[in-house]
Write a protein that holds these residues in place. Structure first.
Motif, mmCIF file in Angstrom:
data_model
loop_
_atom_site.group_PDB
_atom_site.id
_atom_site.type_symbol
_atom_site.label_atom_id
_atom_site.label_comp_id
_atom_site.label_asym_id
_atom_site.label_seq_id
_atom_site.Cartn_x
_atom_site.Cartn_y
_atom_site.Cartn_z
ATOM 1 N N ILE A 169 -80.991 40.047 -86.000
ATOM 2 C CA ILE A 169 -80.542 38.979 -85.098
ATOM 3 C C ILE A 169 -79.084 38.628 -85.372
ATOM 4 N N THR A 170 -78.696 38.676 -86.658
ATOM 5 C CA THR A 170 -77.300 38.372 -87.004
ATOM 6 C C THR A 170 -76.354 39.390 -86.388
ATOM 7 N N GLU A 171 -76.742 40.655 -86.468
ATOM 8 C CA GLU A 171 -75.896 41.677 -85.840
ATOM 9 C C GLU A 171 -75.785 41.430 -84.343
ATOM 10 N N GLN A 172 -76.937 41.107 -83.720
ATOM 11 C CA GLN A 172 -76.890 40.800 -82.289
ATOM 12 C C GLN A 172 -76.003 39.590 -82.024
ATOM 13 N N MET A 173 -76.098 38.582 -82.914
ATOM 14 C CA MET A 173 -75.272 37.388 -82.724
ATOM 15 C C MET A 173 -73.792 37.706 -82.888
ATOM 16 N N HIS A 174 -73.462 38.638 -83.802
ATOM 17 C CA HIS A 174 -72.056 39.040 -83.931
ATOM 18 C C HIS A 174 -71.560 39.688 -82.639
ATOM 19 N N VAL A 175 -72.433 40.532 -82.060
ATOM 20 C CA VAL A 175 -72.043 41.158 -80.786
ATOM 21 C C VAL A 175 -71.844 40.089 -79.724
ATOM 22 N N ARG A 176 -72.793 39.133 -79.679
ATOM 23 C CA ARG A 176 -72.655 38.059 -78.695
ATOM 24 C C ARG A 176 -71.429 37.203 -78.977
ATOM 25 N N GLN A 177 -71.127 37.036 -80.262
ATOM 26 C CA GLN A 177 -69.940 36.256 -80.604
ATOM 27 C C GLN A 177 -68.677 36.945 -80.089
ATOM 28 N N GLU A 178 -68.634 38.265 -80.243
ATOM 29 C CA GLU A 178 -67.478 38.992 -79.710
ATOM 30 C C GLU A 178 -67.395 38.830 -78.195
ATOM 31 N N GLU A 179 -68.582 38.930 -77.538
ATOM 32 C CA GLU A 179 -68.580 38.732 -76.087
ATOM 33 C C GLU A 179 -68.122 37.327 -75.725
ATOM 34 N N SER A 180 -68.612 36.329 -76.516
ATOM 35 C CA SER A 180 -68.194 34.952 -76.231
ATOM 36 C C SER A 180 -66.699 34.769 -76.478
ATOM 37 N N THR A 181 -66.155 35.518 -77.469
ATOM 38 C CA THR A 181 -64.709 35.437 -77.710
ATOM 39 C C THR A 181 -63.935 35.973 -76.510
ATOM 40 N N GLU A 182 -64.401 37.118 -75.995
ATOM 41 C CA GLU A 182 -63.748 37.657 -74.793
ATOM 42 C C GLU A 182 -63.872 36.685 -73.632
ATOM 43 N N LEU A 183 -65.089 36.080 -73.492
ATOM 44 C CA LEU A 183 -65.277 35.104 -72.423
ATOM 45 C C LEU A 183 -64.361 33.902 -72.613
ATOM 46 N N HIS A 184 -64.193 33.502 -73.871
ATOM 47 C CA HIS A 184 -63.298 32.376 -74.153
ATOM 48 C C HIS A 184 -61.858 32.706 -73.753
ATOM 49 N N GLU A 185 -61.436 33.934 -74.055
ATOM 50 C CA GLU A 185 -60.076 34.329 -73.659
ATOM 51 C C GLU A 185 -59.923 34.310 -72.141
ATOM 52 N N SER A 186 -60.967 34.838 -71.443
ATOM 53 C CA SER A 186 -60.891 34.821 -69.976
ATOM 54 C C SER A 186 -60.888 33.389 -69.449
ATOM 55 N N LEU A 187 -61.695 32.516 -70.106
ATOM 56 C CA LEU A 187 -61.710 31.113 -69.686
ATOM 57 C C LEU A 187 -60.369 30.446 -69.962
ATOM 58 N N ALA A 188 -59.721 30.841 -71.060
ATOM 59 C CA ALA A 188 -58.397 30.287 -71.344
ATOM 60 C C ALA A 188 -57.400 30.703 -70.262
ATOM 61 N N HIS A 189 -57.506 31.997 -69.832
ATOM 62 C CA HIS A 189 -56.627 32.454 -68.753
ATOM 63 C C HIS A 189 -56.908 31.680 -67.471
ATOM 64 N N LEU A 190 -58.216 31.513 -67.170
ATOM 65 C CA LEU A 190 -58.569 30.732 -65.981
ATOM 66 C C LEU A 190 -58.086 29.291 -66.114
ATOM 67 N N GLY A 191 -58.125 28.764 -67.337
ATOM 68 C CA GLY A 191 -57.641 27.402 -67.541
ATOM 69 C C GLY A 191 -56.163 27.285 -67.237
ATOM 70 N N SER A 192 -55.380 28.293 -67.679
ATOM 71 C CA SER A 192 -53.947 28.252 -67.371
ATOM 72 C C SER A 192 -53.705 28.338 -65.862
ATOM 73 N N VAL A 193 -54.500 29.236 -65.202
ATOM 74 C CA VAL A 193 -54.367 29.338 -63.735
ATOM 75 C C VAL A 193 -54.759 28.027 -63.077
ATOM 76 N N PHE A 194 -55.853 27.443 -63.586
ATOM 77 C CA PHE A 194 -56.315 26.179 -63.024
ATOM 78 C C PHE A 194 -55.288 25.063 -63.238
ATOM 79 N N LYS A 195 -54.599 25.118 -64.378
ATOM 80 C CA LYS A 195 -53.568 24.113 -64.637
ATOM 81 C C LYS A 195 -52.421 24.237 -63.646
ATOM 82 N N ASP A 196 -52.025 25.489 -63.366
ATOM 83 C CA ASP A 196 -50.962 25.682 -62.361
ATOM 84 C C ASP A 196 -51.409 25.156 -61.005
ATOM 85 N N GLU A 197 -52.678 25.455 -60.652
ATOM 86 C CA GLU A 197 -53.194 24.981 -59.365
ATOM 87 C C GLU A 197 -53.244 23.457 -59.340
ATOM 88 N N THR A 198 -53.606 22.868 -60.473
ATOM 89 C CA THR A 198 -53.650 21.399 -60.542
ATOM 90 C C THR A 198 -52.266 20.801 -60.374
#
Length: 348
Positions: free
Chosen positions: A168-197
């Motif tokens: 389960i820990t190995e699976q969680m590490h994989v999910r953590q990496e995926e969540s990190t990528e998702l976080h980066e994409s969300l950060a990019h969307l946040g910057s775009v959203f800030k410009d739109e705001t």
């Protein structure tokens, strides 16, 4: 012839008298010697008597001194007798007190005998209780053996669950990496959203300026209407109707304003929504990592022969907290286990 016969007789007589005289002389000499001896003995006895007289005189003087001492001693004896009488009275008082003390001692001896009998009775009771305690101790030992067997079974099950946790820990590490990528994409969307705001804020400011100009036009129209009521000349002015056309569209902008206002908070919620999703993901990964390290340290301590039975319950509670979503509690419990193991290593 008679003369010749008489001469031998005289010679014999003379010889006899001479021999007799010699015998008497010898006796006198012997008597003189005896007298000399007696005289010497008398002289020695006289000297002894003089010495005895001197000794008797000295003894008389000594007796006189001793008599004085006896008088003094008699006086002291009288004093001692008086003291003895007083001591006798004190002794009688002490004897009465000792009799009372003897009676008290007899009473205490009786109490001690009773206490000894009570002690013997308590000894018998304690022996019985000790036998019962021994029986209970044997039962506890048997119970501990059963618990040890159950502990071994639980350890086997725990190792199985530990392997599952590693997976389960190995699976969680994989999910953590995926969540990190998702976080980066969300950060990019946040910057775009800030410009739109920012762009929407600029539009909102423009709309506010237009609204202010419309309000000024309305105030101007109100002033014109009041002036038209004052005189008939001003009543002929048809300018207010064309001026009313801009207010008609001015009334329509207020609905867009709430729309803009409603759109503005939505991005804010969109910015806030990823943060709670991001924090639990990171916190869960941290809790899983901390729990994994605690379990590995616990296994190493167990393999080294240490008594880690109490820490097993703590790890179980940490696992339950992790499954229930209480990541802070899981991290705290895992940290306690790591600190206990580290302190034990330092002490050793």
């Amino acid at each position: 012839m008679s003369t010749e016969q008489a001469q031998p007789f005289l010679v014999d007589a003379v010889r006899a008298s001479a021999s007799k005289m010699q015998g008497m002389k010898a006796a006198l000499d012997a008597r003189a010697k005896e007298l000399d001896a007696l005289r010497a003995q008398l002289d020695s006895e006289r000297q002894d008597l003089e010495k005895r007289a001197a000794r008797l005189e000295a003894e008389r003087r000594t007796i006189d001194g001793e008599r004085d001492e006896v008088r003094v001693a008699r006086a002291s004896v009288d004093q001692d007798l008086a003291t003895i009488r007083a001591d006798r009275e004190n002794l009688s008082v002490e004897q009465a007190r000792l009799q009372d003390a003897a009676n008290d001692l007899a009473a205490r001896e009786k109490a001690l005998r009773e206490a000894e009998s009570n002690v013997e009775r308590l000894d018998h009771e304690m022996i019985g209780r000790m036998r019962e305690a021994d029986a209970k101790f044997l039962a506890i030992v048997n119970r501990e053996e059963e618990l040890f067997k159950l502990q071994q079974d639980w350890l086997v099950a725990f190792e199985t669950r530990e392997q599952e946790l590693r997976t389960i820990t190995e699976q969680m590490h994989v999910r953590q990496e995926e969540s990190t990528e998702l976080h980066e994409s969300l950060a990019h969307l946040g910057s775009v959203f800030k410009d739109e705001t920012d762009r929407l804020a600029a539009q909102r400011q423009e709309l506010a300026a237009k609204e202010e100009s419309l309000l000024e036009a309305q105030r101007y129209l109100a002033t014109v209407i009041e002036a038209a009521d004052v005189g008939p000349r001003e009543a002929e002015r048809p300018s207010p109707p064309p001026a009313d056309e801009p207010p008609a569209p001015t009334e329509s902008p207020p609905p867009p304003m709430p729309i803009v206002a409603s759109t503005a908070p939505e991005p804010v919620e969109a910015e806030n929504t990823p943060e709670p999703e991001e924090r639990p993901a990171v916190t869960r990964a941290e809790a899983m990592d901390r729990l994994t390290r605690a379990i590995e340290a616990w296994k190493r301590a167990r393999d080294n022969g240490r008594n880690v039975g109490e820490m097993r319950n703590t790890l179980k509670l940490a696992k339950e907290a992790l499954q229930a979503g209480k990541y802070e509690s899981a991290i705290r419990l895992a940290t306690e286990v790591l600190d206990d193991l580290q302190s034990a290593v330092i002490v050793r």
